[in-house]
Design a protein around this motif. Structure first.
Motif, short mmCIF file in Angstrom:
data_model
loop_
_atom_site.label_atom_id
_atom_site.label_comp_id
_atom_site.label_asym_id
_atom_site.label_seq_id
_atom_site.Cartn_x
_atom_site.Cartn_y
_atom_site.Cartn_z
N TYR A 157 0.81 -1.21 0.00
CA TYR A 157 0.00 0.00 0.00
C TYR A 157 0.84 1.26 0.00
N ARG A 158 2.09 1.16 0.38
CA ARG A 158 2.97 2.32 0.27
C ARG A 158 3.17 2.70 -1.20
N TYR A 159 3.22 1.68 -2.06
CA TYR A 159 3.51 1.93 -3.47
C TYR A 159 2.27 1.86 -4.35
N ALA A 160 1.11 1.54 -3.78
CA ALA A 160 -0.09 1.44 -4.60
C ALA A 160 -0.40 2.76 -5.28
N GLU A 161 -0.22 3.88 -4.55
CA GLU A 161 -0.49 5.19 -5.13
C GLU A 161 0.75 5.79 -5.79
N ALA A 182 -5.38 -11.00 -7.51
CA ALA A 182 -6.56 -10.35 -8.09
C ALA A 182 -7.13 -9.32 -7.13
N ALA A 183 -7.08 -9.63 -5.83
CA ALA A 183 -7.63 -8.70 -4.84
C ALA A 183 -6.86 -7.39 -4.81
N VAL A 184 -5.52 -7.45 -4.84
CA VAL A 184 -4.74 -6.21 -4.77
C VAL A 184 -4.78 -5.46 -6.09
N LEU A 185 -5.00 -6.18 -7.19
CA LEU A 185 -5.11 -5.49 -8.48
C LEU A 185 -6.34 -4.59 -8.52
N HIS A 186 -7.36 -4.92 -7.71
CA HIS A 186 -8.52 -4.04 -7.61
C HIS A 186 -8.10 -2.66 -7.13
N GLU A 187 -7.04 -2.59 -6.32
CA GLU A 187 -6.61 -1.32 -5.72
C GLU A 187 -5.97 -0.39 -6.75
N ILE A 188 -5.44 -0.94 -7.83
CA ILE A 188 -4.79 -0.09 -8.82
C ILE A 188 -5.56 -0.03 -10.12
N ALA A 189 -6.69 -0.75 -10.20
CA ALA A 189 -7.43 -0.82 -11.46
C ALA A 189 -7.98 0.53 -11.89
#
Length: 563
Positions: A157-161, A182-189
């Motif tokens: 989550y530090r690098y998601a944004e 797949a779950a974390v890819l939702h965060e950057i989709a």
């Protein structure tokens, strides 16, 4: 090469300086954006599950075994790869201080040492020509997204944004996307950033099978809203793999990445500047008496904002909060029941596989459900605020709605950092809720697994039904209750954080409008003769701002990152 944003942004800064007295926040935002553009770090995180081959891929690309690989979750800290004449490893702690490490860790035991809980991320400097040729792009070796370790989740989550682009690393042997990935890819989709797909361990499949796997995984990514721009096939000890990865990275133009990353922020601030100048021009045509009446309306709006927000906070602590806890915990339980057969099969394969799969289901559903519930609550608050808004001569409802856009964007992505670290705190809070629900799964397994194992000597069908009954009647309800208790503990902080963000946005917009009116009143009284000249100047500035916005929009359209 000069980037495409500096020109229009510099012009916007010049225009906004004329309104520093009435709208200082707009000038501050533009100035901050220019500073961020000039100091832009184009991080390219590699994300994938544990053992997908991220560190091995980077070692192959660098031509040396410098990043540790092991048969356990190895990459504990996100590790940025920088070019430098001398090799060095520097660890940044959570308080911002740094410490230099004299040797790189070589295995999972070294990098996951509990003696360094304050470590946040690492910077590894390497005299690599491949890194030098990237001209500012910084690959980031990331922990596996499925380890269940909180430090690893925080690293993502530090690098998601911050990620300017992402490389999704998937083992071709797996045949599809892991649920945790797949779950974390939702965060950057929702972020319009380039995405590269690297299939590792391709040497273990036939060409025909590899084609099918690539089609399957690319299709899954597209369904998630993460269509890969480039697909790279990688095999261990294949030097051409390193060349293919280098060619893919070189296609990421850092100037285009700046446009993708900052254009939306600049357009939002430019829109506020446009509204402010339009307000000044419109208000300057009114007589001082009318202006006094409007200023009085804004004064009343500011005074009543506190009372209205207090009422909304009380509503949050009542029915809305209860509904949120019921919905989220219920959604978690329903998702577990829906995946009962899948979880049973995972349990038959082993405790670790069952734990990982259960954690992935809970994490995905919990974040999505909480996101939806908070967005509904926020919309309900805005509607109520609009209904209670005062002022017949001003559109307070419009001000409230516009001021809510930043918060709504955060709720839609849970990965947007706005105005410093304020929203990062919100994101971390939501993650803490998820972590507090996932961690007790181990405890639940310790309680129920022995009883389930005793059933293994029974006939297969009876064993299956009894195990599933234990899951439905004992494990799932316990998880639901723990999910509800965790949410009840942390939800007030999340809600207050949202209210504080809305309050700041609304106060700023109301105050800017009020300042514009006061400015017009004084200008009209003192400089009546200059009125027409001022009108022309504002009209010209409005046109300049619109031209800047159009210029940025055209640059965005030319990139067309997502299909």
């Amino acid at each position: 090469m000069s980037d495409a944003l500096t020109g229009p942004l510099t012009r916007l800064i010049g225009i906004s300086k004329d309104f520093e007295a009435t709208a200082p926040h707009i000038l501050n935002d533009f100035t901050s954006q220019l500073f961020q553009i000039n100091n832009f770090t184009a991080c390219v995180p590699l994300i994938g599950i544990f053992s997908a081959g991220k560190s091995s891929l980077l070692n192959l690309w660098l031509g040396q075994n410098i990043l540790p690989v092991d048969q356990a979750p190895t990459t504990a800290l996100a590790t940025e790869l920088h070019y430098g004449e001398q090799q060095a490893l520097v660890i940044t702690l959570t308080d911002g201080t740094v410490r230099e490490v004299h040797y790189a860790p070589q295995n999972a035991l070294d990098v996951n040492n509990d003696a360094t809980p304050e470590d946040q991320y690492a910077c590894l400097t390497i005299p690599s020509t491949r890194l030098r040729d990237l001209h500012g792009l910084i690959p980031v070796d990331m922990p596996g997204v499925d380890s269940g370790i909180k430090r690893h989740v925080d690293a993502f989550y530090r690098y998601a944004e911050r990620g300017a682009a992402f490389i999704v690393v998937v083992s071709a042997e797996s045949g599809t996307l892991h649920a945790s990935l797949a779950a974390v890819l939702h965060e950057i989709a929702f972020q319009p950033v380039p995405l590269l797909l690297v299939l590792t361990k391709c040497d273990k499949l036939t060409p025909e099978s590899l084609d099918n796997v690539e089609e399957e995984i690319s299709g899954r990514l597209s369904d998630l809203g993460c269509q890969p721009q480039i697909v790279v096939r990688a095999s261990r000890n294949d030097r051409e793999t390193a060349d293919r990865l280098q060619d893919a990275l070189l296609q990421l133009n850092i100037q285009d990445l700046k446009v993708i990353h900052f254009a939306g922020q600049i357009q939002s601030s430019a829109s506020r500047l446009l509204d402010h100048i339009t307000m000044l021009r419109k208000s300057s045509t009114l007589d001082p008496g009318t202006l006094d009446a409007q200023i009085y309306q804004y004064d009343r709006a500011c005074q009543e904002l506190n009372d209205t927000l207090a009422r909304q906070k009380r509503r949050l602590s009542g029915t809305l909060r209860q509904n949120t806890m019921d919905k989220v915990s219920g959604d978690v339980h329903n998702a577990l029941v829906k995946n009962l057969d899948v979880l049973y099969n995972c349990l038959m394969q082993g405790e670790d596989i069952f734990q990982t799969r259960t954690a992935a289901i809970i994490s995905d559903v919990y974040r999505t459900s909480l996101n939806q519930a908070l967005r509904v609550n926020l919309s309900d608050i805005v509607v109520n605020m609009q209904n209670e808004a005062v002022g017949e001569n001003i559109d307070i409802g419009s001000i409230l709605q516009n001021g809510s856009q930043t918060a709504v964007l955060v709720l839609e992505t849970l990965a947007t950092v706005s105005k410093g670290s304020r929203w990062y705190k919100l994101i971390s809070t939501a993650l803490a809720v998820t972590t507090s629900v996932i961690n007790p799964i181990v405890e639940l397994l310790i309680i129920f697994l022995p009883d389930i194992i005793k059933l293994f000597s029974d006939p297969q069908e009876r064993k299956r039904e009894l195990v599933k009954q234990n899951l439905q009647e004992k494990v799932f309800p316990e998880i639901r209750q723990r999910a509800r208790e965790a949410l009840a503990e942390i939800l007030p902080e999340i809600e207050l954080e949202l209210i504080a963000g809305l309050e700041e946005e609304w106060r700023t917009r109301i105050e800017e409008s009020r300042s514009a009116l006061e400015h017009c009143r004084e200008e009209k009284r003192q400089h009546e003769a200059e009125w027409l000249a001022q009108q022309d100047l504002w009209s010209a500035q409005i046109n300049e701002v619109r031209d800047a916005i159009r210029e940025i929009e055209q640059r965005q359209k030319s990139l067309a990152v997502h299909p």
